[in-house]
Design a protein around this motif. Structure first.
Motif, PDB file in Angstrom:
ATOM      1  N   VAL A  92       5.408  -6.362  -0.435  1.00  0.00           N
ATOM      2  CA  VAL A  92       5.334  -7.653   0.246  1.00  0.00           C
ATOM      3  C   VAL A  92       5.278  -8.823  -0.729  1.00  0.00           C
ATOM      4  CG1 VAL A  92       4.052  -9.097   1.866  1.00  0.00           C
ATOM      5  CG2 VAL A  92       4.215  -6.646   2.274  1.00  0.00           C
ATOM      6  N   THR A  93       4.193  -8.928  -1.457  1.00  0.00           N
ATOM      7  CA  THR A  93       3.978 -10.139  -2.263  1.00  0.00           C
ATOM      8  C   THR A  93       5.037 -10.410  -3.331  1.00  0.00           C
ATOM      9  OG1 THR A  93       2.400  -8.916  -3.661  1.00  0.00           O
ATOM     10  CG2 THR A  93       1.507 -10.185  -1.819  1.00  0.00           C
ATOM     11  N   PRO A  94       5.653  -9.390  -3.963  1.00  0.00           N
ATOM     12  CA  PRO A  94       6.677  -9.705  -4.965  1.00  0.00           C
ATOM     13  C   PRO A  94       7.884 -10.452  -4.391  1.00  0.00           C
ATOM     14  CG  PRO A  94       5.925  -7.440  -5.230  1.00  0.00           C
ATOM     15  CD  PRO A  94       5.393  -7.936  -3.922  1.00  0.00           C
ATOM     16  N   LEU A  95       8.127 -10.292  -3.089  1.00  0.00           N
ATOM     17  CA  LEU A  95       9.285 -10.921  -2.459  1.00  0.00           C
ATOM     18  C   LEU A  95       8.992 -12.347  -1.995  1.00  0.00           C
ATOM     19  CD1 LEU A  95       9.866  -7.808  -2.364  1.00  0.00           C
ATOM     20  CD2 LEU A  95      11.269  -8.292  -0.370  1.00  0.00           C
ATOM     21  N   GLN A  96       7.741 -12.748  -2.053  1.00  0.00           N
ATOM     22  CA  GLN A  96       7.324 -14.098  -1.669  1.00  0.00           C
ATOM     23  C   GLN A  96       7.898 -14.521  -0.309  1.00  0.00           C
ATOM     24  OE1 GLN A  96       7.998 -16.895  -4.910  1.00  0.00           O
ATOM     25  NE2 GLN A  96       7.614 -15.286  -6.428  1.00  0.00           N
ATOM     26  N   PRO A  97       7.690 -13.709   0.713  1.00  0.00           N
ATOM     27  CA  PRO A  97       8.252 -14.038   2.026  1.00  0.00           C
ATOM     28  C   PRO A  97       7.516 -15.201   2.689  1.00  0.00           C
ATOM     29  CG  PRO A  97       6.783 -12.172   2.222  1.00  0.00           C
ATOM     30  CD  PRO A  97       6.888 -12.472   0.748  1.00  0.00           C
ATOM     31  N   ARG A  98       8.220 -15.899   3.555  1.00  0.00           N
ATOM     32  CA  ARG A  98       7.565 -16.949   4.342  1.00  0.00           C
ATOM     33  C   ARG A  98       6.815 -16.354   5.518  1.00  0.00           C
ATOM     34  NH1 ARG A  98      10.433 -17.949   8.982  1.00  0.00           N
ATOM     35  NH2 ARG A  98      12.591 -17.186   9.029  1.00  0.00           N
ATOM     36  N   ALA A  99       7.231 -15.125   5.904  1.00  0.00           N
ATOM     37  CA  ALA A  99       6.562 -14.441   7.016  1.00  0.00           C
ATOM     38  C   ALA A  99       6.630 -12.936   6.817  1.00  0.00           C
ATOM     39  CB  ALA A  99       7.204 -14.813   8.350  1.00  0.00           C
ATOM     40  N   VAL A 100       5.649 -12.244   7.381  1.00  0.00           N
ATOM     41  CA  VAL A 100       5.591 -10.785   7.341  1.00  0.00           C
ATOM     42  C   VAL A 100       5.428 -10.289   8.772  1.00  0.00           C
ATOM     43  CG1 VAL A 100       4.344  -8.754   6.522  1.00  0.00           C
ATOM     44  CG2 VAL A 100       4.502 -10.787   5.072  1.00  0.00           C
ATOM     45  N   VAL A 101       6.252  -9.331   9.164  1.00  0.00           N
ATOM     46  CA  VAL A 101       6.108  -8.689  10.470  1.00  0.00           C
ATOM     47  C   VAL A 101       5.535  -7.296  10.226  1.00  0.00           C
ATOM     48  CG1 VAL A 101       7.284  -7.856  12.537  1.00  0.00           C
ATOM     49  CG2 VAL A 101       8.032  -9.991  11.447  1.00  0.00           C
ATOM     50  N   LEU A 102       4.371  -7.037  10.771  1.00  0.00           N
ATOM     51  CA  LEU A 102       3.651  -5.787  10.526  1.00  0.00           C
ATOM     52  C   LEU A 102       3.542  -4.970  11.810  1.00  0.00           C
ATOM     53  CD1 LEU A 102       1.690  -3.928   8.869  1.00  0.00           C
ATOM     54  CD2 LEU A 102      -0.138  -5.522   9.502  1.00  0.00           C
ATOM     55  N   TYR A 103       3.979  -3.723  11.738  1.00  0.00           N
ATOM     56  CA  TYR A 103       3.707  -2.789  12.825  1.00  0.00           C
ATOM     57  C   TYR A 103       3.131  -1.526  12.232  1.00  0.00           C
ATOM     58  CZ  TYR A 103       3.760   0.226  16.825  1.00  0.00           C
ATOM     59  OH  TYR A 103       3.336   1.064  17.838  1.00  0.00           O
ATOM     60  N   ALA A 104       1.853  -1.324  12.461  1.00  0.00           N
ATOM     61  CA  ALA A 104       1.151  -0.115  12.017  1.00  0.00           C
ATOM     62  C   ALA A 104      -0.093   0.008  12.881  1.00  0.00           C
ATOM     63  CB  ALA A 104       0.786  -0.205  10.542  1.00  0.00           C
ATOM     64  N   GLY A 105      -0.632   1.208  12.921  1.00  0.00           N
ATOM     65  CA  GLY A 105      -1.795   1.457  13.767  1.00  0.00           C
ATOM     66  C   GLY A 105      -1.508   2.517  14.809  1.00  0.00           C
ATOM     67  N   ASP A 106      -0.235   2.717  15.093  1.00  0.00           N
ATOM     68  CA  ASP A 106       0.185   3.728  16.063  1.00  0.00           C
ATOM     69  C   ASP A 106      -0.225   5.125  15.597  1.00  0.00           C
ATOM     70  OD1 ASP A 106       1.554   5.138  18.062  1.00  0.00           O
ATOM     71  OD2 ASP A 106       3.248   3.779  18.035  1.00  0.00           O
ATOM     72  N   ASN A 107       0.133   5.461  14.365  1.00  0.00           N
ATOM     73  CA  ASN A 107      -0.240   6.769  13.822  1.00  0.00           C
ATOM     74  C   ASN A 107      -1.742   6.876  13.599  1.00  0.00           C
ATOM     75  OD1 ASN A 107       2.457   7.777  13.652  1.00  0.00           O
ATOM     76  ND2 ASN A 107       2.770   6.493  11.851  1.00  0.00           N
ATOM     77  N   ASP A 108      -2.361   5.743  13.307  1.00  0.00           N
ATOM     78  CA  ASP A 108      -3.814   5.724  13.118  1.00  0.00           C
ATOM     79  C   ASP A 108      -4.519   6.183  14.394  1.00  0.00           C
ATOM     80  OD1 ASP A 108      -2.247   3.690  11.710  1.00  0.00           O
ATOM     81  OD2 ASP A 108      -4.087   3.208  10.654  1.00  0.00           O
ATOM     82  N   VAL A 109      -4.108   5.601  15.522  1.00  0.00           N
ATOM     83  CA  VAL A 109      -4.682   6.003  16.809  1.00  0.00           C
ATOM     84  C   VAL A 109      -4.382   7.468  17.078  1.00  0.00           C
ATOM     85  CG1 VAL A 109      -4.569   5.665  19.309  1.00  0.00           C
ATOM     86  CG2 VAL A 109      -4.591   3.678  17.786  1.00  0.00           C
TER      87      VAL A 109
END
Length: 219
Positions: A92-109
């Motif tokens: 994430v941070t090396p690309l210096q994005p203006r926005a991040v879309v995160l989808y995780a937690g499904d496998n956690d549940v």
């Protein structure tokens, strides 16, 4: 009796991620290295949008659904939210994005993680990204209701409520609720949105997600 109880608890800790599985992000090293190698060849644009998370991100054909936009797919299937936290400094941070879309937690549940643990991982992700990119917006796609994990819907919704509440505290955090749009009139997941495994999505599912995400990353 006490000895038997001790043995049962010990065995549960060995087999249950929620109780005792050691967090081991190293299992994804090959996948992460592959994504980094791809970046080295294509040189993603700075100030774009990084999509990161589990298989629902990895399987998302971003060029198809977000044509002409600077979107980068850094999904790695089967991962937990804690894995995205661990690899944020590489994906994430090396690309210096203006926005991040995160989808995780499904496998956690699915692996028995409690909603509080998943929420805490989300906050760690936010802290890690904002430590280097304090103005980057983070959009969290709600853990989806699915056919194969419908029995866990209460945990899914508890997780979403916790993370949604955190997102309300900051203008840089956005919670994208996909729950209601993915349900039919009977209040259960719409079959046409899922592949045969009842977990991964069809194009129809991704069309819903795209419709919800596009306005947010276009701001």
């Amino acid at each position: 009796m006490q000895r038997l109880l001790f043995i049962m608890i010990t065995l549960a800790a060995l087999v249950s991620p929620a109780m005792g599985e050691k967090f081991d992000p190293a299992r994804w090293e090959k996948s992460i290295a592959g994504l980094e190698a791809k970046d080295a060849k294509t040189t993603p644009s700075k100030n774009g949008v990084v999509f990161i998370g589990s298989s629902s991100i990895r399987k998302w054909d971003l060029p198809k659904y977000f044509p002409g936009q600077a979107v980068i797919n850094h999904g790695f299937g089967g991962s937990h939210l804690e894995d995205s936290v661990y690899y944020a400094d590489r994906l994430v941070t090396p690309l210096q994005p203006r926005a991040v879309v995160l989808y995780a937690g499904d496998n956690d549940v699915g692996h028995g993680y409690q909603p509080e643990r998943i929420k805490d991982a989300f906050l760690k992700f936010v802290d890690k990204v904002h430590a280097k990119l304090p103005e980057t917006e983070i959009l969290f796609i709600a853990v989806k209701p699915s056919i194969s994990r419908w029995k866990l819907v209460d945990q899914v919704r508890a997780t979403n409520r916790l993370i949604s509440a955190e997102c309300e505290k900051s203008d840089l955090l956005t919670f994208i609720d996909v729950d209601a749009p993915m349900l039919g009139e009977d209040g259960k997941p719409r079959a046409e949105l899922f592949q045969k495994d009842g977990l991964h999505m069809t194009d129809a599912g991704y069309q819903i997600w795209t419709k919800l995400v596009q306005p947010e990353i276009a701001k």
